[in-house]
Design a protein around this motif. Structure first.
Motif, PDB file in Angstrom:
ATOM      1  N   HIS A 167       0.829  -1.191   0.000  1.00 54.05           N
ATOM      2  CA  HIS A 167       0.000   0.000   0.000  1.00 54.05           C
ATOM      3  C   HIS A 167       0.873   1.255   0.000  1.00 54.05           C
ATOM      4  O   HIS A 167       2.007   1.239   0.461  1.00 54.05           O
ATOM      5  N   TYR A 191     -13.258   2.866  -3.046  1.00 53.28           N
ATOM      6  CA  TYR A 191     -12.941   3.295  -1.685  1.00 53.28           C
ATOM      7  C   TYR A 191     -13.482   2.278  -0.678  1.00 53.28           C
ATOM      8  O   TYR A 191     -14.513   1.656  -0.909  1.00 53.28           O
ATOM      9  N   TRP A 192     -12.791   2.143   0.430  1.00 51.84           N
ATOM     10  CA  TRP A 192     -13.323   1.342   1.522  1.00 51.84           C
ATOM     11  C   TRP A 192     -12.618   1.754   2.815  1.00 51.84           C
ATOM     12  O   TRP A 192     -11.646   2.523   2.796  1.00 51.84           O
ATOM     13  N   THR A 193     -13.123   1.277   3.912  1.00 50.48           N
ATOM     14  CA  THR A 193     -12.534   1.607   5.201  1.00 50.48           C
ATOM     15  C   THR A 193     -12.323   0.343   6.019  1.00 50.48           C
ATOM     16  O   THR A 193     -12.982  -0.675   5.812  1.00 50.48           O
ATOM     17  N   THR A 250      -9.884   3.763   9.067  1.00 52.95           N
ATOM     18  CA  THR A 250      -8.781   4.073   8.161  1.00 52.95           C
ATOM     19  C   THR A 250      -9.317   4.019   6.730  1.00 52.95           C
ATOM     20  O   THR A 250      -9.998   3.060   6.357  1.00 52.95           O
ATOM     21  N   TYR A 286      -9.153   3.788   2.590  1.00 51.15           N
ATOM     22  CA  TYR A 286      -8.370   3.178   1.523  1.00 51.15           C
ATOM     23  C   TYR A 286      -8.906   3.656   0.170  1.00 51.15           C
ATOM     24  O   TYR A 286     -10.124   3.846  -0.005  1.00 51.15           O
ATOM     25  N   ARG A 297      -8.284   2.824  -4.087  1.00 48.34           N
ATOM     26  CA  ARG A 297      -7.615   2.026  -5.121  1.00 48.34           C
ATOM     27  C   ARG A 297      -7.813   2.687  -6.474  1.00 48.34           C
ATOM     28  O   ARG A 297      -8.945   2.942  -6.901  1.00 48.34           O
ATOM     29  N   THR A 308      -2.959   0.905  -4.455  1.00 48.94           N
ATOM     30  CA  THR A 308      -3.832   1.101  -3.305  1.00 48.94           C
ATOM     31  C   THR A 308      -3.186   2.100  -2.347  1.00 48.94           C
ATOM     32  O   THR A 308      -2.029   1.938  -1.952  1.00 48.94           O
ATOM     33  N   VAL A 355      -3.492   4.451   1.298  1.00 48.08           N
ATOM     34  CA  VAL A 355      -4.107   4.410   2.619  1.00 48.08           C
ATOM     35  C   VAL A 355      -3.781   5.699   3.363  1.00 48.08           C
ATOM     36  O   VAL A 355      -2.685   6.228   3.271  1.00 48.08           O
ATOM     37  N   GLU A 401      -4.020   7.078   7.192  1.00 48.14           N
ATOM     38  CA  GLU A 401      -4.296   6.764   8.580  1.00 48.14           C
ATOM     39  C   GLU A 401      -4.593   8.043   9.352  1.00 48.14           C
ATOM     40  O   GLU A 401      -4.052   9.109   9.063  1.00 48.14           O
ATOM     41  N   VAL A 412      -8.670  10.298   2.589  1.00 48.38           N
ATOM     42  CA  VAL A 412      -7.720   9.642   1.687  1.00 48.38           C
ATOM     43  C   VAL A 412      -7.776  10.268   0.297  1.00 48.38           C
ATOM     44  O   VAL A 412      -6.755  10.418  -0.379  1.00 48.38           O
TER      45      VAL A 412
END
Length: 243
Positions: A159, A198-200, A208, A210, A212, A217, A219, A221, A234
């Motif tokens: 990542h 997108y995702w968490t 957090t 993410y 892609r 990818t 990230v 934080e 992000v």
């Protein structure tokens, strides 16, 4: 005077000032009086001043100094083509367009154009997308090439770690209708990237974010208490790092 204190000018006062002085006198202001070149000529004739200084009138009518009858839209097109020819920085392009108020029927119309982060979409609004493509076709590296060359910090899991300071003011923009995620999606699609995902990931009620893009990818934080903020964060961090 100009701006919120703008008033109609007084020929008599200006004329007396001109007669009382032996140095050149230039009229500055009269925001409500000067809309066309003929208005400037009338002021010079009536008061005897040596010249006119204007600002706002040129925002509404970029062709105001021309002796020929040139439509404002034509003058703006010439200006925009020069911006394309000489690679006008995006911030200067958007600022100037925002001042050319005569090109828009409403403030919302202006905002719809200047909110773009991709120059081509701005020029497209004025019918210059083909001209933009033709001029930029042979220039240096493409956006895709620059993206691949950008310096990125790789984590052990592959990542790409993004770090960006998020002030309360920046966090406030995440709630707007034109938030970082929407801006980034628009830019990626306009430049040939696939639609991002997108995702968490939640750990102890901290999220957090993410992101892609194609095969990469990213990230971001942080101490994010909900999914929406983590995703917007992000997207914002990616925009700041790469653009």
């Amino acid at each position: 005077s100009s701006g919120i204190n703008a008033e109609y000018g007084d020929y008599g006062i200006v004329g007396r000032i001109k007669k009382a002085l032996s140095i050149p006198v230039f009229l500055n202001g009269a925001s409500l009086d000067i809309k066309e070149r003929s208005d400037m000529e009338r002021w010079i004739k009536e008061t005897g001043v040596d010249g006119i200084m204007i600002a706002r009138a040129a925002w509404h009518n970029p062709a105001i100094f021309s002796k020929d009858s040139v439509p404002a839209s034509q003058a703006a097109e010439t200006f925009l083509k020069r911006c394309i020819d000489y690679e006008c920085p995006l911030n200067i392009l958007k600022y100037t367009i925002g001042k050319l108020q005569g090109l828009f029927t409403s403030t919302d119309g202006c905002l719809q154009v200047t909110r773009h982060i991709e120059p081509r979409l701005i020029y497209k609004h004025f019918g210059l997308a083909d001209y933009y493509d033709k001029v930029t076709e042979g220039r240096g590296s493409s956006v895709q090439d620059e993206f691949q060359k950008s310096k990125r910090q790789k984590l052990g899991d592959g990542h790409i770690l993004l770090t960006e300071q998020l002030t309360p003011t920046i966090l406030q923009t995440f709630r707007s209708t034109v938030a970082p995620r929407q801006i980034l999606n628009q830019w990626l699609i306009a430049n040939g990237f696939s639609e991002p995902s997108y995702w968490t990931v939640e750990t102890n009620k901290i999220f957090t974010g993410y992101l892609r893009i194609d095969n990469d990818t990213f990230v971001m934080e942080g101490d994010f208490k909900n999914k929406r903020t983590a995703i917007q964060a992000v997207a914002y961090a990616y925009c700041m790092k790469n653009h």
